[in-house]
Scaffold this motif. Structure first.
Motif, PDB file in Angstrom:
ATOM      1  N   GLU A  80       1.419  -1.154  -0.278  1.00 11.97           N
ATOM      2  CA  GLU A  80      -0.236   0.277   0.139  1.00 11.97           C
ATOM      3  C   GLU A  80       0.639   1.088   0.445  1.00 11.97           C
ATOM      4  OE1 GLU A  80      -2.932   1.356   0.248  1.00 11.97           O
ATOM      5  OE2 GLU A  80      -4.180  -0.835  -0.376  1.00 11.97           O
ATOM      6  N   ASN A  81       2.050   1.421   1.304  1.00 14.88           N
ATOM      7  CA  ASN A  81       2.924   2.730   0.926  1.00 14.88           C
ATOM      8  C   ASN A  81       3.341   2.535  -0.610  1.00 14.88           C
ATOM      9  OD1 ASN A  81       3.326   3.370   3.555  1.00 14.88           O
ATOM     10  ND2 ASN A  81       3.764   1.875   3.817  1.00 14.88           N
ATOM     11  N   VAL A  82       3.840   1.645  -1.296  1.00 12.24           N
ATOM     12  CA  VAL A  82       4.684   1.852  -2.036  1.00 12.24           C
ATOM     13  C   VAL A  82       3.362   2.491  -3.516  1.00 12.24           C
ATOM     14  CG1 VAL A  82       5.706   0.424  -3.734  1.00 12.24           C
ATOM     15  CG2 VAL A  82       6.347   0.254  -1.949  1.00 12.24           C
ATOM     16  N   TRP A  83       2.234   1.533  -3.510  1.00 12.98           N
ATOM     17  CA  TRP A  83       1.325   2.385  -4.524  1.00 12.98           C
ATOM     18  C   TRP A  83       1.289   3.319  -3.784  1.00 12.98           C
ATOM     19  CZ3 TRP A  83      -2.285  -2.425  -3.544  1.00 12.98           C
ATOM     20  CH2 TRP A  83      -1.626  -3.893  -3.830  1.00 12.98           C
ATOM     21  N   ASP A  84       0.810   4.116  -3.187  1.00 14.87           N
ATOM     22  CA  ASP A  84       0.370   5.433  -2.656  1.00 14.87           C
ATOM     23  C   ASP A  84       1.269   6.441  -2.652  1.00 14.87           C
ATOM     24  OD1 ASP A  84      -1.152   6.811  -1.019  1.00 14.87           O
ATOM     25  OD2 ASP A  84       0.213   7.487   0.415  1.00 14.87           O
ATOM     26  N   VAL A  85       2.704   5.817  -3.325  1.00  8.37           N
ATOM     27  CA  VAL A  85       4.127   6.725  -3.430  1.00  8.37           C
ATOM     28  C   VAL A  85       3.865   6.456  -4.971  1.00  8.37           C
ATOM     29  CG1 VAL A  85       5.994   7.685  -3.757  1.00  8.37           C
ATOM     30  CG2 VAL A  85       5.496   6.979  -1.820  1.00  8.37           C
ATOM     31  N   ALA A  86       3.554   5.883  -5.777  1.00  3.04           N
ATOM     32  CA  ALA A  86       3.906   5.712  -7.237  1.00  3.04           C
ATOM     33  C   ALA A  86       2.144   6.333  -7.635  1.00  3.04           C
ATOM     34  CB  ALA A  86       3.495   4.515  -7.304  1.00  3.04           C
ATOM     35  N   ARG A  87       1.113   6.194  -7.020  1.00  2.96           N
ATOM     36  CA  ARG A  87       0.167   7.596  -7.583  1.00  2.96           C
ATOM     37  C   ARG A  87      -0.016   8.650  -7.552  1.00  2.96           C
ATOM     38  NH1 ARG A  87      -3.931   2.613  -5.575  1.00  2.96           N
ATOM     39  NH2 ARG A  87      -3.481   3.448  -3.429  1.00  2.96           N
ATOM     40  N   GLN A  88       1.477   9.139  -7.101  1.00  3.79           N
ATOM     41  CA  GLN A  88       1.775  10.608  -6.457  1.00  3.79           C
ATOM     42  C   GLN A  88       2.886  10.967  -7.629  1.00  3.79           C
ATOM     43  OE1 GLN A  88       1.188  11.962  -2.252  1.00  3.79           O
ATOM     44  NE2 GLN A  88       1.418  10.291  -1.753  1.00  3.79           N
ATOM     45  N   ILE A  89       3.275  10.026  -8.166  1.00  4.22           N
ATOM     46  CA  ILE A  89       4.085  10.684  -9.319  1.00  4.22           C
ATOM     47  C   ILE A  89       3.374  11.339 -10.311  1.00  4.22           C
ATOM     48  CG2 ILE A  89       6.358   9.887 -10.976  1.00  4.22           C
ATOM     49  CD1 ILE A  89       5.706   7.218 -10.055  1.00  4.22           C
ATOM     50  N   PRO A  90       3.801  13.357 -10.291  1.00  4.32           N
ATOM     51  CA  PRO A  90       3.615  13.571 -11.434  1.00  4.32           C
ATOM     52  C   PRO A  90       3.233  13.366 -12.934  1.00  4.32           C
ATOM     53  CG  PRO A  90       5.138  14.659  -9.785  1.00  4.32           C
ATOM     54  CD  PRO A  90       4.828  13.133 -10.145  1.00  4.32           C
ATOM     55  N   LYS A  91       2.220  13.848 -13.383  1.00  9.53           N
ATOM     56  CA  LYS A  91       2.156  13.397 -14.747  1.00  9.53           C
ATOM     57  C   LYS A  91       3.118  13.801 -15.234  1.00  9.53           C
ATOM     58  CE  LYS A  91      -0.940  12.810 -19.071  1.00  9.53           C
ATOM     59  NZ  LYS A  91      -2.005  13.423 -19.652  1.00  9.53           N
ATOM     60  N   GLY A  92       4.069  12.636 -16.621  1.00 10.80           N
ATOM     61  CA  GLY A  92       5.463  13.285 -17.492  1.00 10.80           C
ATOM     62  C   GLY A  92       6.027  13.294 -16.704  1.00 10.80           C
ATOM     63  N   ARG A  93       6.206  12.854 -15.298  1.00  9.94           N
ATOM     64  CA  ARG A  93       7.356  12.790 -15.016  1.00  9.94           C
ATOM     65  C   ARG A  93       7.291  10.953 -14.480  1.00  9.94           C
ATOM     66  NH1 ARG A  93       8.578  17.045 -12.009  1.00  9.94           N
ATOM     67  NH2 ARG A  93      10.619  16.224 -11.216  1.00  9.94           N
ATOM     68  N   VAL A  94       9.175  10.459 -14.142  1.00 10.35           N
ATOM     69  CA  VAL A  94       9.288   8.931 -13.446  1.00 10.35           C
ATOM     70  C   VAL A  94      10.409   9.183 -12.065  1.00 10.35           C
ATOM     71  CG1 VAL A  94       9.636   8.256 -15.897  1.00 10.35           C
ATOM     72  CG2 VAL A  94      11.287   9.173 -14.662  1.00 10.35           C
ATOM     73  N   THR A  95      10.141   8.110 -11.627  1.00  6.75           N
ATOM     74  CA  THR A  95      10.893   7.586 -10.834  1.00  6.75           C
ATOM     75  C   THR A  95      11.211   6.138 -10.717  1.00  6.75           C
ATOM     76  OG1 THR A  95      10.952   8.122  -8.466  1.00  6.75           O
ATOM     77  CG2 THR A  95       9.583   6.947  -8.893  1.00  6.75           C
ATOM     78  N   SER A  96      12.027   6.230  -9.553  1.00  7.69           N
ATOM     79  CA  SER A  96      12.301   4.840  -9.596  1.00  7.69           C
ATOM     80  C   SER A  96      12.306   4.214  -8.157  1.00  7.69           C
ATOM     81  CB  SER A  96      14.409   4.786  -9.319  1.00  7.69           C
ATOM     82  OG  SER A  96      15.074   4.792  -8.327  1.00  7.69           O
ATOM     83  N   TYR A  97      12.836   2.653  -8.492  1.00 12.84           N
ATOM     84  CA  TYR A  97      12.099   1.701  -7.401  1.00 12.84           C
ATOM     85  C   TYR A  97      12.721   2.239  -6.357  1.00 12.84           C
ATOM     86  CZ  TYR A  97      10.732  -0.897 -11.010  1.00 12.84           C
ATOM     87  OH  TYR A  97      10.197  -0.871 -13.022  1.00 12.84           O
ATOM     88  N   GLY A  98      14.358   2.243  -6.443  1.00 14.94           N
ATOM     89  CA  GLY A  98      15.210   3.253  -5.540  1.00 14.94           C
ATOM     90  C   GLY A  98      14.295   4.739  -4.338  1.00 14.94           C
ATOM     91  N   ALA A  99      14.807   5.116  -5.126  1.00 14.86           N
ATOM     92  CA  ALA A  99      13.535   6.161  -4.878  1.00 14.86           C
ATOM     93  C   ALA A  99      12.465   5.471  -3.736  1.00 14.86           C
ATOM     94  CB  ALA A  99      13.401   7.157  -5.805  1.00 14.86           C
ATOM     95  N   ILE A 100      11.700   5.859  -4.382  1.00 17.28           N
ATOM     96  CA  ILE A 100      10.629   4.936  -3.515  1.00 17.28           C
ATOM     97  C   ILE A 100      10.937   3.985  -2.185  1.00 17.28           C
ATOM     98  CG2 ILE A 100       8.182   3.398  -3.667  1.00 17.28           C
ATOM     99  CD1 ILE A 100       8.339   3.833  -6.476  1.00 17.28           C
ATOM    100  N   ALA A 101      12.090   3.363  -2.121  1.00 14.32           N
ATOM    101  CA  ALA A 101      12.263   2.672  -1.732  1.00 14.32           C
ATOM    102  C   ALA A 101      12.637   3.333  -0.603  1.00 14.32           C
ATOM    103  CB  ALA A 101      13.196   1.336  -1.665  1.00 14.32           C
ATOM    104  N   ASN A 102      14.155   4.222  -0.723  1.00 15.38           N
ATOM    105  CA  ASN A 102      14.521   5.088  -0.148  1.00 15.38           C
ATOM    106  C   ASN A 102      13.640   5.895   0.459  1.00 15.38           C
ATOM    107  OD1 ASN A 102      16.494   6.119   0.925  1.00 15.38           O
ATOM    108  ND2 ASN A 102      16.535   8.154  -0.038  1.00 15.38           N
ATOM    109  N   TYR A 103      12.660   6.579   0.248  1.00 13.26           N
ATOM    110  CA  TYR A 103      11.196   7.198   0.828  1.00 13.26           C
ATOM    111  C   TYR A 103      11.038   6.491   1.979  1.00 13.26           C
ATOM    112  CZ  TYR A 103       7.243   9.809   1.045  1.00 13.26           C
ATOM    113  OH  TYR A 103       6.041  10.392   1.701  1.00 13.26           O
ATOM    114  N   LEU A 104      10.373   5.737   1.863  1.00 15.61           N
ATOM    115  CA  LEU A 104       9.424   4.251   2.483  1.00 15.61           C
ATOM    116  C   LEU A 104      10.314   3.842   3.852  1.00 15.61           C
ATOM    117  CD1 LEU A 104       7.731   2.379   0.646  1.00 15.61           C
ATOM    118  CD2 LEU A 104       6.597   3.811   1.863  1.00 15.61           C
TER     119      LEU A 104
END
Length: 126
Positions: A23-47
């Motif tokens: 859920e946490n991962v999805w929650d963050v992923a859902r907040q990625i602005p349109k036209g932008r990207v992020t990495s798995y590590g960034a999300i993991a780091n954020y969590l």
DNA sequence: TAACTGACTCGGC
DNA sequence: AGCCGAGCCAGTT
């Protein structure tokens, strides 16, 4: 394990109804602005578990069962490579979705990845 | 039950 | 500059 059928599993459904790492991962992923990207590590780091980038990607795999859907196509690996395109059914489904958001993809790789990179830990205010 | 795998990342050579 | 090994967590075999 070869090609598995896109059949939802029951026990995974339980996970979606429960607040978990997924859920946490999805929650963050859902907040990625349109036209932008992020990495798995960034999300993991954020969590807070930056060493568990694998789990993030794995959670993305389960994003199919997430409601609402998660823009998993905006999540790539640290070099902007579409490492998860294989899991989108069609070989170029992920790329198509990215291009739809004006994100240029070349050779299975996000162009200007550094510019389009969106770091939740940096841009997202907790 | 133990071992393997994976939509990853980092550090060492 | 590219290849290799280790660490990570959970589910699968």
């Amino acid at each position: 394990m070869a090609k598995a059928k896109p059949q939802p599993k029951q026990h995974l459904k339980d996970i979606t109804s429960n607040h978990s790492f997924f859920e946490n991962v999805w929650d963050v992923a859902r907040q990625i602005p349109k036209g932008r990207v992020t990495s798995y590590g960034a999300i993991a780091n954020y969590l807070g578990t930056k060493m568990s980038a694998r789990m993030v990607g794995w959670a993305m795999g389960a994003s199919v069962y997430a409601k609402p859907k998660v823009p998993a196509h905006r999540v790539v690996n640290r070099v902007g490579l579409l490492s998860g395109k294989i899991h989108f059914g069609a070989a170029d489904e992920m790329q198509k979705r990215l291009e739809k958001e004006k994100i240029k993809v070349e050779n299975d790789k996000v162009v200007n990845f550094e510019k389009l990179f969106w770091d939740p830990a940096n841009e997202l205010i907790l």
